[in-house]
Scaffold this motif. Structure first.
Motif, PDB file in Angstrom:
ATOM      1  N   VAL A 134      12.342  54.269  56.786  1.00 15.05           N
ATOM      2  CA  VAL A 134      11.169  53.980  57.533  1.00 15.05           C
ATOM      3  C   VAL A 134      10.820  55.248  58.551  1.00 15.05           C
ATOM      4  N   ASN A 135       9.829  56.021  58.491  1.00 16.43           N
ATOM      5  CA  ASN A 135       9.736  56.954  59.535  1.00 16.43           C
ATOM      6  C   ASN A 135       8.855  56.359  60.682  1.00 16.43           C
ATOM      7  N   MET A 136       9.427  55.771  61.433  1.00 16.30           N
ATOM      8  CA  MET A 136       8.691  55.124  62.682  1.00 16.30           C
ATOM      9  C   MET A 136       7.951  56.021  63.293  1.00 16.30           C
ATOM     10  N   SER A 137       8.372  57.196  63.653  1.00 15.54           N
ATOM     11  CA  SER A 137       7.624  58.130  64.364  1.00 15.54           C
ATOM     12  C   SER A 137       6.337  58.512  63.842  1.00 15.54           C
ATOM     13  N   LEU A 138       6.295  58.712  62.618  1.00 20.21           N
ATOM     14  CA  LEU A 138       4.910  58.830  61.840  1.00 20.21           C
ATOM     15  C   LEU A 138       3.957  57.654  61.861  1.00 20.21           C
ATOM     16  N   LEU A 139       4.587  56.268  61.686  1.00 19.66           N
ATOM     17  CA  LEU A 139       3.895  55.250  61.818  1.00 19.66           C
ATOM     18  C   LEU A 139       3.309  54.779  63.126  1.00 19.66           C
ATOM     19  N   SER A 140       4.117  55.249  64.089  1.00 24.43           N
ATOM     20  CA  SER A 140       3.948  54.807  65.432  1.00 24.43           C
ATOM     21  C   SER A 140       2.553  56.036  65.997  1.00 24.43           C
ATOM     22  N   ASP A 141       2.835  57.057  65.275  1.00 25.35           N
ATOM     23  CA  ASP A 141       1.570  57.960  65.898  1.00 25.35           C
ATOM     24  C   ASP A 141       0.381  57.439  64.892  1.00 25.35           C
ATOM     25  N   ILE A 142       0.305  57.069  63.814  1.00 24.08           N
ATOM     26  CA  ILE A 142      -0.814  56.414  63.032  1.00 24.08           C
ATOM     27  C   ILE A 142      -1.199  55.222  63.817  1.00 24.08           C
ATOM     28  N   ALA A 143      -0.395  54.373  64.341  1.00 24.58           N
ATOM     29  CA  ALA A 143      -1.008  53.193  65.092  1.00 24.58           C
ATOM     30  C   ALA A 143      -1.568  53.633  66.416  1.00 24.58           C
ATOM     31  N   ASP A 144      -1.017  54.856  67.003  1.00 29.49           N
ATOM     32  CA  ASP A 144      -1.484  55.122  68.252  1.00 29.49           C
ATOM     33  C   ASP A 144      -3.045  55.607  68.161  1.00 29.49           C
ATOM     34  N   ALA A 145      -3.327  56.491  66.896  1.00 29.00           N
ATOM     35  CA  ALA A 145      -4.577  56.949  66.833  1.00 29.00           C
ATOM     36  C   ALA A 145      -5.524  55.856  66.290  1.00 29.00           C
ATOM     37  N   ILE A 146      -5.181  54.881  65.451  1.00 29.46           N
ATOM     38  CA  ILE A 146      -6.014  53.689  65.208  1.00 29.46           C
ATOM     39  C   ILE A 146      -6.600  53.371  66.614  1.00 29.46           C
ATOM     40  N   VAL A 147      -5.650  52.630  67.378  1.00 27.30           N
ATOM     41  CA  VAL A 147      -6.133  52.216  68.676  1.00 27.30           C
ATOM     42  C   VAL A 147      -6.873  53.024  69.478  1.00 27.30           C
ATOM     43  N   ASP A 148      -6.546  54.117  69.579  1.00 30.81           N
ATOM     44  CA  ASP A 148      -7.392  55.149  70.430  1.00 30.81           C
ATOM     45  C   ASP A 148      -8.780  55.042  69.966  1.00 30.81           C
ATOM     46  N   SER A 149      -8.964  55.254  68.516  1.00 30.00           N
ATOM     47  CA  SER A 149     -10.451  55.149  67.966  1.00 30.00           C
ATOM     48  C   SER A 149     -11.022  53.542  68.238  1.00 30.00           C
ATOM     49  N   VAL A 150     -10.277  52.835  68.136  1.00 22.81           N
ATOM     50  CA  VAL A 150     -10.597  51.217  68.173  1.00 22.81           C
ATOM     51  C   VAL A 150     -11.221  50.994  69.658  1.00 22.81           C
ATOM     52  N   PHE A 151     -10.580  51.731  70.714  1.00 24.78           N
ATOM     53  CA  PHE A 151     -11.016  51.294  71.956  1.00 24.78           C
ATOM     54  C   PHE A 151     -12.217  52.323  72.336  1.00 24.78           C
ATOM     55  N   ARG A 152     -12.477  53.386  71.432  1.00 25.21           N
ATOM     56  CA  ARG A 152     -13.608  53.826  71.949  1.00 25.21           C
ATOM     57  C   ARG A 152     -14.907  53.309  71.159  1.00 25.21           C
ATOM     58  N   ASN A 153     -14.581  52.920  69.935  1.00 21.99           N
ATOM     59  CA  ASN A 153     -15.696  52.118  69.200  1.00 21.99           C
ATOM     60  C   ASN A 153     -15.303  51.612  68.022  1.00 21.99           C
ATOM     61  N   PRO A 154     -14.990  50.065  68.324  1.00 22.04           N
ATOM     62  CA  PRO A 154     -14.194  49.600  67.090  1.00 22.04           C
ATOM     63  C   PRO A 154     -14.961  49.436  65.766  1.00 22.04           C
TER      64      PRO A 154
END
Length: 414
Positions: A134-154
């Motif tokens: 599992v590429n945890m670094s890649l998935l962590s980056d994806i999760a972070d980008a999702i959360v950043d967008s959700v906090f701007r406008n879900p």
């Protein structure tokens, strides 16, 4: 995500879909589409009179240009939580870094993020089936980008979870669960660090399916008892793939292990009941079932959101009903991006929810269902309209030969 860029903004790593404008009299023969690998290609295009190009950022190796991303605001709208990001090559985003961005503005960023993330998850999933880790670094980056967008406008990310494609169900489900889990966790008031962890856990919850025979997962008919047992092993397989990985917390492991458990003890793999299930695992179980029900699978067409929510409400012994009620308020009976048929023989897209009166959201009317043609768009707040227009039903648009992905871009992009 297709974006028009002038030639002077073209960079190596961008994927050209097509040339949209050339100097008068210019004549150039190039591939219809392709990746820009080196600066010499850009110089040649400019020399040959190319002035403007359509770039597909879903297939590009670089992110969307910075000037199309909202600048970091100086003022802020309060949201719950403090930040902790897995990445070390970008500033950590805290609650003061977020304001509510306009839907159209955030949808541009969210749709690019969604397309790129889907491609990365698909590639990683295929690597896992070949025995890679599992590429945890890649998935962590994806999760972070999702959360950043959700906090701007879900609503921007939420609308993308309505897209359906049975051929990409497994990895699309992983992505959609991460988005919905982030949206719901934010709504419940979790601090942003917890939201990031919960989104990453949701992204990982079905990772063990990569070790299940893929022919079983794509089987169009009913599974045999042996095949069902094979599929249920994905929980234990996933746990084995994640133990000892970086960025994994005990809360995340508990969510992954227990997302198929139920309050009455009828779930799997251990058959544990309510007193052993954390609130976070209960959140993921709700999100997992909802996302699965509204998606097209190889063997079944997805249901509309209302049907999925009704199912969750009807299964009082299985799901935490207090959380189900809050989830309904969070995503809405008619989520943003949903196509709805109205009593005035019109088709509209929901562009803003109404928590006080969920059956009367704000919609954008764009289609005449009687004469089957597009009409001039008009925004209507169903809670305020004097003509008492109501929603009759939701639709995926296929009966009118409409494509939801195209409609989302037409109506939600600036």
């Amino acid at each position: 995500m297709l974006i028009t860029l002038p030639i002077n903004e073209l960079k190596p790593g961008m994927y050209i879909e097509r040339v949209s404008r050339q100097a008068q009299g210019a004549s150039i023969k190039i591939k219809t589409r392709g990746m820009v690998r080196e600066p010499a290609i850009i110089e040649r295009l400019a020399k040959e009179g190319v002035q403007e190009l359509i770039i597909d950022f879903a297939q590009s190796d670089v992110s969307i240009p910075k000037h199309l991303i909202p600048a970091k605001p100086s003022a802020h709208k309060p949201v719950n939580g403090a930040s902790q990001s897995v990445r070390t090559d970008r500033p950590k985003l805290g609650e003061r870094d977020f304001v509510l961005a306009p839907l159209e503005q955030e949808f541009l960023i969210a749709s690019t993020c969604y397309d790129q993330s889907l491609g990365k998850i698909r590639a990683m999933y295929h690597d896992l089936t070949s025995g890679m880790q599992v590429n945890m670094s890649l998935l962590s980056d994806i999760a972070d980008a999702i959360v950043d967008s959700v906090f701007r406008n879900p609503d921007a990310m939420a609308a993308l979870t309505l897209l359906r494609d049975q051929s990409s169900y497994t990895w699309r489900h992983m992505l959609n669960c991460a988005i919905l889990c982030a949206i719901f966790a934010r709504y419940l008031g979790y601090e942003i660090n917890k939201v990031r962890q919960m989104a990453l856990a949701a992204l990982l919850h079905d990772i063990g399916l990569a070790k299940v025979p893929q022919g079983i997962l794509s089987k169009p008919g009913k599974l045999t008892d042996i095949e069902v047992k094979a599929v249920r092993k994905h929980v234990a397989l996933g746990l084995g793939m994640l133990k000892g990985q970086k960025h994994i917390t005990s809360m995340m492991l508990e969510m992954v292990v227990n997302h198929h458990e139920r309050l009455d003890g009828s779930g799997y793999p251990r058959g544990i009941s309510a007193d052993k299930l954390s609130r976070e695992a209960r959140v993921l179980s709700i999100v997992d079932v909802y996302a699965a029900m509204i998606a097209d699978k190889p063997y079944k067409k997805g249901e509309d959101p209302i049907s999925a929510l009704r199912y969750l409400l009807s299964q009082r012994e299985l799901f935490d009903q207090a959380l189900v009620q809050r989830f309904i308020k969070c995503v809405g009976i008619h989520p943003v991006g949903t196509l709805v048929q109205l009593t005035n023989e019109r088709l509209a897209m929901v562009i803003q929810g109404n928590e006080d009166n969920p059956i009367k959201p704000k919609v954008r009317v764009f289609y005449n269902t009687m004469h089957r043609h597009h009409i001039t768009t008009k925004d209507i707040d169903l809670s305020l309209n004097k003509d008492e227009i109501k929603i009759v039903a939701s639709t995926d648009g296929s009966q009118f030969d409409l494509n939801l992905a195209r409609l989302l871009k037409e109506h939600l992009l600036p």
